[in-house]
Scaffold this motif. Structure first.
Motif, PDB file in Angstrom:
ATOM      1  N   ASN A 186      10.280  17.383   4.009  1.00  0.00           N
ATOM      2  CA  ASN A 186       9.120  16.503   3.960  1.00  0.00           C
ATOM      3  C   ASN A 186       8.522  16.384   2.564  1.00  0.00           C
ATOM      4  O   ASN A 186       8.173  15.299   2.100  1.00  0.00           O
ATOM      5  N   LEU A 187       8.423  17.553   1.874  1.00  0.00           N
ATOM      6  CA  LEU A 187       7.795  17.565   0.558  1.00  0.00           C
ATOM      7  C   LEU A 187       8.596  16.743  -0.432  1.00  0.00           C
ATOM      8  O   LEU A 187       8.043  15.971  -1.216  1.00  0.00           O
ATOM      9  N   ILE A 188       9.931  16.905  -0.397  1.00  0.00           N
ATOM     10  CA  ILE A 188      10.768  16.191  -1.366  1.00  0.00           C
ATOM     11  C   ILE A 188      10.643  14.695  -1.156  1.00  0.00           C
ATOM     12  O   ILE A 188      10.503  13.923  -2.107  1.00  0.00           O
ATOM     13  N   ARG A 189      10.655  14.269   0.128  1.00  0.00           N
ATOM     14  CA  ARG A 189      10.517  12.845   0.401  1.00  0.00           C
ATOM     15  C   ARG A 189       9.176  12.325  -0.095  1.00  0.00           C
ATOM     16  O   ARG A 189       9.092  11.267  -0.704  1.00  0.00           O
ATOM     17  N   ALA A 190       8.127  13.119   0.149  1.00  0.00           N
ATOM     18  CA  ALA A 190       6.795  12.677  -0.279  1.00  0.00           C
ATOM     19  C   ALA A 190       6.722  12.596  -1.797  1.00  0.00           C
ATOM     20  O   ALA A 190       6.179  11.632  -2.358  1.00  0.00           O
ATOM     21  N   ILE A 191       7.294  13.590  -2.492  1.00  0.00           N
ATOM     22  CA  ILE A 191       7.244  13.570  -3.954  1.00  0.00           C
ATOM     23  C   ILE A 191       8.045  12.385  -4.483  1.00  0.00           C
ATOM     24  O   ILE A 191       7.621  11.701  -5.423  1.00  0.00           O
ATOM     25  N   PHE A 192       9.186  12.105  -3.843  1.00  0.00           N
ATOM     26  CA  PHE A 192       9.991  10.960  -4.269  1.00  0.00           C
ATOM     27  C   PHE A 192       9.163   9.677  -4.184  1.00  0.00           C
ATOM     28  O   PHE A 192       9.103   8.891  -5.134  1.00  0.00           O
ATOM     29  N   VAL A 193       8.487   9.487  -3.036  1.00  0.00           N
ATOM     30  CA  VAL A 193       7.707   8.262  -2.867  1.00  0.00           C
ATOM     31  C   VAL A 193       6.552   8.213  -3.865  1.00  0.00           C
ATOM     32  O   VAL A 193       6.330   7.186  -4.524  1.00  0.00           O
ATOM     33  N   LEU A 194       5.834   9.332  -3.995  1.00  0.00           N
ATOM     34  CA  LEU A 194       4.697   9.343  -4.926  1.00  0.00           C
ATOM     35  C   LEU A 194       5.175   9.044  -6.344  1.00  0.00           C
ATOM     36  O   LEU A 194       4.522   8.310  -7.089  1.00  0.00           O
ATOM     37  N   ALA A 195       6.337   9.607  -6.718  1.00  0.00           N
ATOM     38  CA  ALA A 195       6.849   9.389  -8.073  1.00  0.00           C
ATOM     39  C   ALA A 195       7.244   7.933  -8.265  1.00  0.00           C
ATOM     40  O   ALA A 195       6.929   7.323  -9.288  1.00  0.00           O
ATOM     41  N   MET A 196       7.901   7.345  -7.267  1.00  0.00           N
ATOM     42  CA  MET A 196       8.283   5.946  -7.361  1.00  0.00           C
ATOM     43  C   MET A 196       7.036   5.071  -7.491  1.00  0.00           C
ATOM     44  O   MET A 196       6.964   4.171  -8.334  1.00  0.00           O
ATOM     45  N   PHE A 197       6.043   5.389  -6.656  1.00  0.00           N
ATOM     46  CA  PHE A 197       4.812   4.604  -6.655  1.00  0.00           C
ATOM     47  C   PHE A 197       4.106   4.728  -7.998  1.00  0.00           C
ATOM     48  O   PHE A 197       3.713   3.741  -8.607  1.00  0.00           O
ATOM     49  N   PRO A 244       0.811  -1.227   0.000  1.00  0.00           N
ATOM     50  CA  PRO A 244       0.000   0.000   0.000  1.00  0.00           C
ATOM     51  C   PRO A 244       0.841   1.273   0.000  1.00  0.00           C
ATOM     52  O   PRO A 244       1.948   1.283   0.546  1.00  0.00           O
ATOM     53  N   LEU A 245       0.280   2.313  -0.595  1.00  0.00           N
ATOM     54  CA  LEU A 245       0.988   3.594  -0.690  1.00  0.00           C
ATOM     55  C   LEU A 245       1.381   4.124   0.681  1.00  0.00           C
ATOM     56  O   LEU A 245       2.468   4.673   0.855  1.00  0.00           O
ATOM     57  N   ILE A 246       0.501   3.931   1.655  1.00  0.00           N
ATOM     58  CA  ILE A 246       0.782   4.501   2.975  1.00  0.00           C
ATOM     59  C   ILE A 246       2.051   3.881   3.563  1.00  0.00           C
ATOM     60  O   ILE A 246       2.853   4.560   4.209  1.00  0.00           O
ATOM     61  N   ALA A 247       2.280   2.576   3.266  1.00  0.00           N
ATOM     62  CA  ALA A 247       3.515   1.939   3.746  1.00  0.00           C
ATOM     63  C   ALA A 247       4.722   2.581   3.067  1.00  0.00           C
ATOM     64  O   ALA A 247       5.757   2.827   3.704  1.00  0.00           O
ATOM     65  N   TRP A 248       4.590   2.895   1.771  1.00  0.00           N
ATOM     66  CA  TRP A 248       5.701   3.553   1.068  1.00  0.00           C
ATOM     67  C   TRP A 248       5.937   4.949   1.616  1.00  0.00           C
ATOM     68  O   TRP A 248       7.072   5.423   1.690  1.00  0.00           O
ATOM     69  N   LEU A 249       4.852   5.631   1.989  1.00  0.00           N
ATOM     70  CA  LEU A 249       5.030   6.976   2.546  1.00  0.00           C
ATOM     71  C   LEU A 249       5.758   6.911   3.887  1.00  0.00           C
ATOM     72  O   LEU A 249       6.596   7.761   4.188  1.00  0.00           O
TER      73      LEU A 249
END
Lengths: 391, 421
Positions: free
Chosen positions: B269-280, B244-249
């Motif tokens: 925080n934003l960069i980490r979140a964008i990295f995860v969203l982009a990977m996902f 699930p995405l939440i686990a990746w976040l």
């Protein structure tokens, strides 16, 4: 690609040789990935060494010392993290399995409703799909939990239905079979009865088709099985009816907490909208001639759907359902937002307490991967059953 | 043999008109009638309850008082004009894209679209906002129409130029970054102050843009005939999609910083979140593009090989452009779900729309206004996603219409050749 062979063949330079590139590219990919992994793991080790920690699962045997709101098996705060995670897993499985059944029901009904003869029902189905699909699931979960379930009255002002169901903020109490050897015997009997009924029905159809028999004796036997099952269902399961001795106190029966309710409703209606679209697409894929042929054989519209259209649509529908079930299983991790203690939120609490982020994220990833794998395997088996048997 | 006359059947019931329609669609059988009555009863009950709540109990002042928070988060009030400029720029470029894509339509402003504009204008006037903002929003509607007209005009006069509309979007993205972050003459605004709806859109757009190269490469890798590349790509895609995405976040929040060299500053925080969203979304995009790749007939590859193109050029010039075009609707669909998934960022402390709503609800002045606030942001999400899905359907039609002349031209060429020989 092949190259001309023969005496006139010139030596192909290495950089034009496809065989070389095939091997070189793969080696390159492998080296790049290995390099990346090595760098990242090296950084991880260095960061851990600086903080004086290392990779270990030893914390799993320590006492979790946090409470879990609802459990399917006995759990105390003295139990280990491993036990806590297992309790969470059972909670996840509960919501996922209940979700599968209910969302299939909701989705199929909504999908079929979009072909109803009733204009209002058709529009209702379209509006449901368009509203639910275009609003984020998390917002819907929050809506169901905070706005619907938490607006129920406080426990001491609970609503009672027939003195058997009790509704309040704390959840819904409903009659539930008591756990006893008799329950399992009765369940066994019910399952046997169901198998016998299916076999009898097939035998009856076969005899009616092949010999033109009336099928009455088999029908009587079926009715007999039905009556016996009903009796077992009512008296054999040992239903326990919740009792409210004083306001706000309910004992016995099963409790469905508001958290479970909010999560389940949100997941079911969200996934149901996607399933409705799949069912609609599947039904549309059945050619119009099939409808017309069934109508001209004199079947009325309910039977046309049940006997002719749905079995054929099922072959289109089932493969796509797989991914919706996987989505539901994954989305159940949003339980965190409504406070239902599923495996993810238990892991998140453990992470807060122990700081073992890598270990716990690996557990979580493995859990959901295995869950999805199992769903995939089961769905593929079911899918194989309904596909065309080609000779 | 009896000689009775066949009984005359009654004259047929009227087949047209409102009454016949009602009879056919609402009361054709006892079951239908029951359904109709039930649905009407339930719906009117719900509507009654809702309007009673909305008109008497609900306190709607929470919405206009926090409009700034919902849309721009804690962005400095003195710099809000930049957000308006950003919005205006998006409106213009959306309008132009629409005009360019719909250039083949006989009338750009058909009756349905004019009605749509009218509804939009009325809805704008009804919004509980400052009158100045009414004027701005109305002028944006005009800008949208003007942009569409310009786009159409541009296509008709200079079709070569109008083909560059995707570049316009890239430029708009760069300009938006500038407007958001400041610098180069604008007052810098820390990314901690970005928030609300603007941040939601920014996160979704950035993730889909960043994931694009990786997603396409993964799709090609998964279709590759090099076994090791294929296995690596398949493993990545399946593992990312299976969790699930939440686990990746959480992975991005707690583990990602540890993967960086010792002593490097923790990325924000934003960069980490964008990295995860982009990977996902790269993993999901890869599957969409793979669908497109599978739809390209083998003949295309074979033909380009016959022309002497090497595998790289075959993919880059022949297969990929066609595959991407086919997968555009799927990619838009994925963007819509990514847009919805940004709500999960609320769980990892990113100040997007949902977490702004919760900030408002945590304010002691607005306690217990859950219904009002969630309904409001629900409408925002719904309108955005519904508009995108309608737009995607139109885009799909425009693209397939654009594709058809090519096919017909090809057929003509073939015919001519047959006739010639």
């Amino acid at each position: 690609m092949t190259f001309p062979t023969g005496d006139s063949e010139e030596k192909v330079p290495l950089w034009r040789d496809q065989r070389f590139w095939r091997i070189a590219l793969q080696v390159l990919a492998l080296v790049l990935v290995a390099l990346l992994a090595w760098t990242l793991l090296g950084n991880l080790m260095a960061n851990w060494a600086r903080r004086g920690t290392q990779f270990t699962y030893r914390f799993l045997t320590q006492a979790a010392s946090f409470n879990i709101g609802e459990t399917l098996i006995p759990y105390t705060t003295n139990d280990s993290y491993l036990k806590a995670l297992f309790v969470g897993l059972l909670n996840t499985l509960r919501v996922v399995l209940l979700g599968f059944v209910l969302t299939t029901l909701v989705g199929t009904l909504a999908g079929i409703a979009s072909f109803s003869q009733n204009w209002l029902l058709r529009q209702l189905s379209r509006v449901y799909v368009e509203i639910v699909r275009n609003i984020p699931l998390l917002l819907q979960l929050i809506f169901w939990y905070f706005i619907v379930f938490l607006s129920l009255p406080k426990p001491d002002e609970q609503i009672s239905l027939l003195n058997a169901f009790y509704l309040s903020k704390a959840g819904i109490y409903m009659p539930w079979p008591r756990n006893s050897p008799m329950l399992w015997l009765s369940l066994l009997a019910l399952v046997m009865g169901a198998i016998a009924a299916v076999l009898l029905w097939n035998w009856r159809t076969k005899r009616m088709v092949e010999r033109g028999a009336s099928g009455r004796p088999q029908m009587l036997a079926l009715i007999g099985i039905g009556i016996v099952s009903l009796i077992i269902l009512i008296f054999g399961l040992g239903w326990e009816i919740p009792q409210s001795t004083q306001p706000g106190q309910v004992t016995g029966g099963a409790r469905f907490s508001s958290e479970l309710g909010g999560l389940l409703f949100g997941l079911v209606f969200y996934t149901g909208a996607f399933i409705a679209e799949i069912v609609r697409g599947g039904i549309q894929s059945v050619s119009k001639g099939q409808w017309e042929a069934a109508r001209s054989l004199g079947l009325h519209s309910g039977l046309v759907m049940q006997l002719v259209v749905l079995p054929q649509a099922l072959r289109v529908i089932l493969p796509s359902l797989n991914s919706q079930y996987m989505n539901l299983a994954k989305n159940s991790s949003l339980a965190l937002a409504v406070g239902y203690p599923d495996v993810f939120s238990v892991a998140a609490t453990s992470l807060n307490q122990t700081g073992r982020s890598v270990e716990l994220v690996i557990i979580i990833a493995a859990t959901y991967l295995i869950l999805n794998l199992v769903i995939s395997l089961v769905m593929n088996q079911i899918n194989r059953l309904v596909q065309f048997k080609e000779r | 043999m009896t000689t009775t006359f066949p009984s005359t059947s009654p004259p047929p019931v009227a087949q047209t008109g409102a009454i016949a329609w009602v009879r056919k669609n609402l009361f054709s059988s006892w079951f239908n009638t029951l359904l109709t009555v039930l649905i009407v009863a339930i719906l009117s009950g719900m509507a009654l309850d809702f309007s009673q709540w909305a008109l008497t109990e609900a306190k709607w002042d929470v919405i206009p008082k926090n409009m700034g928070l919902f849309f721009t988060g804690r962005y400095p009030a003195a710099q809000r004009w930049r957000m308006w400029t950003l919005f205006g720029m998006m409106v213009v470029i959306s309008g132009m894209t629409w005009g360019i894509l719909a250039h083949a339509a006989t009338r750009l402003f058909s009756r349905r679209i004019v009605i749509g504009f009218a509804i939009g204008a009325i809805a704008t006037m009804l919004l509980p906002i400052h009158p100045r903002n009414h004027v701005i929003l109305l002028s944006f509607l005009v800008l949208l129409a003007a942009g569409a007209w310009c786009g159409r005009w541009l296509t008709q006069t200079a079709p070569k130029v109008s083909q560059w509309w995707p570049a316009g979007w890239v430029l708009a993205y760069v300009l938006s970054l500038w407007l958001l972050a400041g610098g180069f003459g604008l007052k810098p605004v820390s990314s901690n102050d970005w928030g609300g709806f603007v941040l939601t859109v920014f996160m979704a757009v950035s993730s889909i843009v960043l994931c694009f190269p990786a997603g396409v490469l993964l799709a090609l890798g998964r279709r590759s005939d090099l076994p090791i590349v294929r296995w690596l790509c398949t493993a990545f895609i399946e593992v990312v999609r299976g969790v699930p995405l939440i686990a990746w976040l959480f992975f991005g929040k707690f583990i990602f910083p540890d993967f960086l060299p010792v002593g490097s500053p923790t990325p924000n925080n934003l960069i980490r979140a964008i990295f995860v969203l982009a990977m996902f979304s790269a993993a999901y995009l890869a599957e969409n593009v793979r669908g497109g790749l599978q739809a390209i007939p083998r003949g295309q590859t074979e033909a380009s090989q016959a022309l002497g193109l090497n595998p790289f050029l075959t993919t880059a010039l022949i297969v990929l452009p066609q595959a991407l075009k086919i997968s555009i609707p799927a990619i838009v669909g994925q963007f819509i779900s990514l847009f919805q998934d940004t709500t999960l960022l609320y769980l990892v402390d990113v100040q997007e729309l949902l977490s702004m709503a919760n900030t408002v609800l945590a304010n002691p002045l607005f306690l217990g206004r859950r219904g009002e606030v969630y309904l409001f942001i629900g409408i925002i999400y719904w309108v955005s996603c519904y508009a995108m899905s309608v737009g995607s359907r139109r885009l799909e039609r425009a693209l397939s219409a654009e594709y058809r002349p090519v096919a017909i031209a090809g057929a003509e060429v073939q015919q001519r050749e047959v006739g010639g020989t």
